[in-house]
Design a protein around this motif. Structure first.
Motif, PDB file in Angstrom:
ATOM      1  N   LEU A  10       0.825  -1.290   0.087  1.00 40.65           N
ATOM      2  CA  LEU A  10       0.072  -0.086  -0.076  1.00 40.65           C
ATOM      3  C   LEU A  10       0.963   1.229  -0.023  1.00 40.65           C
ATOM      4  CD1 LEU A  10      -2.581  -1.041   2.766  1.00 40.65           C
ATOM      5  CD2 LEU A  10      -2.850  -1.324   0.389  1.00 40.65           C
ATOM      6  N   PHE A  72      -8.424   2.942  -0.172  1.00 42.32           N
ATOM      7  CA  PHE A  72      -6.898   2.193   0.306  1.00 42.32           C
ATOM      8  C   PHE A  72      -6.406   1.586  -0.912  1.00 42.32           C
ATOM      9  CE2 PHE A  72      -9.579   2.849   4.280  1.00 42.32           C
ATOM     10  CZ  PHE A  72      -8.515   3.478   5.010  1.00 42.32           C
ATOM     11  N   PHE A  73      -6.824   1.326  -2.039  1.00 39.23           N
ATOM     12  CA  PHE A  73      -6.472   0.512  -2.889  1.00 39.23           C
ATOM     13  C   PHE A  73      -6.260   1.234  -4.320  1.00 39.23           C
ATOM     14  CE2 PHE A  73      -7.668  -2.310   0.440  1.00 39.23           C
ATOM     15  CZ  PHE A  73      -6.447  -3.030   0.502  1.00 39.23           C
TER      16      PHE A  73
END
Length: 75
Positions: A10, A72-73
């Motif tokens: 991430l 988050f992605f």
């Protein structure tokens, strides 16, 4: 692939920018209380020092009306 530790894949900086953008004019204190996390935890996420655990990702996404994937992605 990044292996079994997804957290290393991430981009903490981009997540931090997204979280700060989503917060907008709200105070950290207000968001932290509403999400159910400490202000210091939210600060670490927004500064790119840490990425929240999955259950916190879900709470944050629900709070902002977004999907976990979006925040988050998806950069």
């Amino acid at each position: 692939m990044c292996g079994w530790e997804v957290e290393h894949c991430l981009d903490k900086e981009k997540i931090a920018q997204k979280l700060m953008s989503l917060r907008g004019g709200l105070s950290r204190e207000e968001v932290a209380i509403d999400v159910g996390i400490s202000v210091s935890a939210l600060q670490m996420y927004e500064n790119g020092n840490r990425v929240p655990k999955d259950e916190i990702k879900i709470k944050i996404a629900k709070y902002y009306g977004k999907s976990v994937q979006e925040i988050f992605f998806n950069y």
